[in-house]
Design an enzyme around this catalytic site. Structure first.
Site, mmCIF file in Angstrom:
data_model
loop_
_atom_site.group_PDB
_atom_site.id
_atom_site.type_symbol
_atom_site.label_atom_id
_atom_site.label_comp_id
_atom_site.label_asym_id
_atom_site.label_seq_id
_atom_site.Cartn_x
_atom_site.Cartn_y
_atom_site.Cartn_z
ATOM 1 N N ASN A 1 60.734 14.793 61.272
ATOM 2 C CA ASN A 1 60.438 15.747 62.471
ATOM 3 C C ASN A 1 61.021 15.856 63.098
ATOM 4 O O ASN A 1 61.868 17.316 62.852
ATOM 5 C CB ASN A 1 58.931 15.625 63.040
ATOM 6 C CG ASN A 1 58.697 14.586 64.265
ATOM 7 O OD1 ASN A 1 59.052 13.911 63.467
ATOM 8 N ND2 ASN A 1 58.415 14.875 65.297
ATOM 9 N N GLU B 1 56.694 3.703 68.367
ATOM 10 C CA GLU B 1 56.120 5.313 69.185
ATOM 11 C C GLU B 1 55.286 6.022 68.063
ATOM 12 O O GLU B 1 56.570 6.060 67.148
ATOM 13 C CB GLU B 1 57.478 5.932 69.228
ATOM 14 C CG GLU B 1 57.144 6.970 70.860
ATOM 15 C CD GLU B 1 57.497 8.875 70.096
ATOM 16 O OE1 GLU B 1 56.316 9.649 70.055
ATOM 17 O OE2 GLU B 1 58.322 8.977 69.477
ATOM 18 N N CYS C 1 55.152 14.802 67.446
ATOM 19 C CA CYS C 1 54.084 13.579 68.282
ATOM 20 C C CYS C 1 53.747 14.117 69.593
ATOM 21 O O CYS C 1 53.306 13.542 70.357
ATOM 22 C CB CYS C 1 55.041 12.378 69.117
ATOM 23 S SG CYS C 1 55.731 11.926 69.860
#
Length: 487
Positions: free
Chosen positions: A154, A253, A287
């Site tokens: 992303n 993460e 995210c």
């Protein structure tokens, strides 16, 4: 001159070589499915070679003078600046980034690199007192050695650089594995730019391969001391299990189900602007994107009306068009997944107040009102341009919603009473939360990371120095010690 021509191979020990796996990685433009390039995938043998190369390079790189490491990091920064437009074009065509998102990704990356350039001189040890007479305790900070880094599709450039440049600045060597959808912006461009920066061979290596071919082997390999992974929570849990069995350090993460809370006294116009950005930046494929918009019932009608008005103004289409703010999702499978949750939520009572259409990987924004926290579109991480709006009656109810899911990455709360916002924010179990802002924030000097299913560890500044180095206690007995009654 284009610097990224011919970087369609593995990068090991400073050499561009063909992978030895039979799997072919097809790199395609998610908007029109145009083939960008093909890469012969890496095998486990290639991974082994990369790790052994990095291990050998670590012997000298870990001893390199801090000013030399800083110089190369600064050269890397300059190489990105010099080739910014080519990198932006690749982010647009490989990751489906709008120009606004691509430029933001470059700027965030440059900030991280500048911060990392200071790390070689910030690896502080210390001397402390001892309970033993005439003893001195010294604590030294050392590089870890070799690190394995797995990055997502992303924000491929930024989220690879975040770990890679930090590791290298601190004297570590790396093997980088990008997502198969973004091999250039997630790894091979970075390897090329470090090559231009003058990084010694073997310090940065990149292997491109399918997770089914090399994923578990990459994590379980005996050489890397730490695995840094950015990606989904399910994959992160598996990586945690594999790395934990080998007693490796981890920096994970992971996903988020981030809440955006607009309290009764919120500035509605400003809250709407922030929510539009936090929800639809990069099609919601971040995210930190807003997953649930939680609005007090007294302002909900006004908020929904203005949010829909703003959504209608967003241009959807080919990210090559500079006016486009919402481009394609990374592939059509993501659209199918989101539409399934969307339909289930509508069947459960959610009201469509703005309906978007889908065409291949292109998904127009959809806004839902009267969503409840247990509907799939709220309970699951969306990672797409669907905005579920949940109405609440009291701040206690809003707090219950904020803490209801097994995620805790980012959040936001809007109120004219900052102290009330601070009290609320402090009760949300999350690694990051922002008052009178949106959820998508990253600054290179503050701790970035999550709680619960959103991961472990913190990036940026002094926090990442702790994660990516080790400490060693060495004591010095300056005068003979009394060992009575043994001697």
């Amino acid at each position: 001159m284009a610097i990224l021509e011919g970087v369609d191979k593995q990068y090991i020990n400073g050499q561009w070589t063909e992978g030895s796996c039979e799997t072919i990685i097809e790199d395609k433009n998610p908007f029109n499915q145009e083939k960008l390039l093909s890469i012969k995938g890496a095998s486990q043998e290639d991974v082994d070679k990369a790790y052994k190369t990095a291990e050998k390079a670590a012997e000298s790189w870990g001893k390199e003078l801090p000013q030399k490491r800083a110089e190369i990091v600064n050269n890397f920064h300059d190489a990105i600046v010099d080739n910014k437009e080519e990198l932006i074009e690749w982010l647009i065509k490989e990751a489906g980034s709008s120009r606004v998102k691509a430029e933001a990704e470059i700027q965030i990356s440059l900030g991280i690199i500048k911060e990392a350039a200071s790390f070689p001189s910030r690896m502080h040890g210390y001397i402390t007192n001892s309970r033993v007479p005439h003893k001195e305790n010294r604590v030294y900070r050392r590089p870890l050695g070799v690190m394995g880094i797995i990055s997502p599709w992303n924000f491929p450039l930024n989220l690879s650089i975040r770990s890679v440049v930090t590791a290298i600045a601190l004297g570590n060597t790396v093997v980088l594995k990008p997502a198969s959808q973004t091999p250039i912006t997630g790894a091979l461009a970075i390897a090329k730019l470090f090559e231009i920066a003058g990084l010694p061979k073997g310090v940065c290596n990149a292997v491109v391969g399918k997770g089914s071919d090399i994923g578990d082997y990459f994590v379980e390999h005996e050489i890397p001391k730490l695995i840094s992974f950015t990606g989904s929570t399910p994959v992160g849990r598996n990586i945690g299990k594999l790395a934990g069995q080998k007693l490796k350090r981890m920096a994970l993460e992971l996903g988020g189900n981030n809440v955006f809370v607009a309290m009764e006294d919120a500035d509605v116009d400003q809250a709407v602007k922030a929510a539009l950005y936090g929800k639809f930046m990069h099609q919601g494929q971040i995210c930190m994107s807003i997953n649930r918009i939680v609005v007090h019932e007294s302002i909900a009608d006004e908020f929904v009306e203005k949010f829909v008005e703003g959504t209608k103004k967003l241009k959807v289409g080919n990210p090559q068009d500079k006016e486009v703010t919402i481009g394609p999702l990374i592939d059509s499978k993501q659209v199918e997944r989101i539409n399934e949750d969307l339909q289930k939520s509508i069947d459960a009572g959610a009201k469509v107040v703005f309906e978007g259409k889908s065409d291949g990987a292109l998904m127009h924004p959809t806004v839902l009102d009267h969503v409840t926290d247990d509907m799939p579109i709220a309970a699951n991480e969306i990672f797409g341009p669907v905005a579920p709006i949940i109405r609440f009656k009291s701040n206690d109810e809003a707090l219950t919603i904020a803490n209801s899911q097994d995620f805790g990455l980012s959040g936001a709360v809007h109120t004219k009473d900052v102290e009330k916002g601070l009290q609320f924010a402090s009760k949300v179990i999350t690694g990051m939360i922002h008052i009178n802002d949106q959820t998508v924030n990253d600054e290179s000097n503050v701790p970035f990371g999550g709680e619960k299913g959103s991961g472990i560890g913190r990036f940026n500044g002094d926090f990442i120095i702790e994660e990516f180095t080790r400490v060693q206690w060495i004591s010095v007995q300056h005068e003979p010690r009394d060992y009575t009654p043994f001697a």
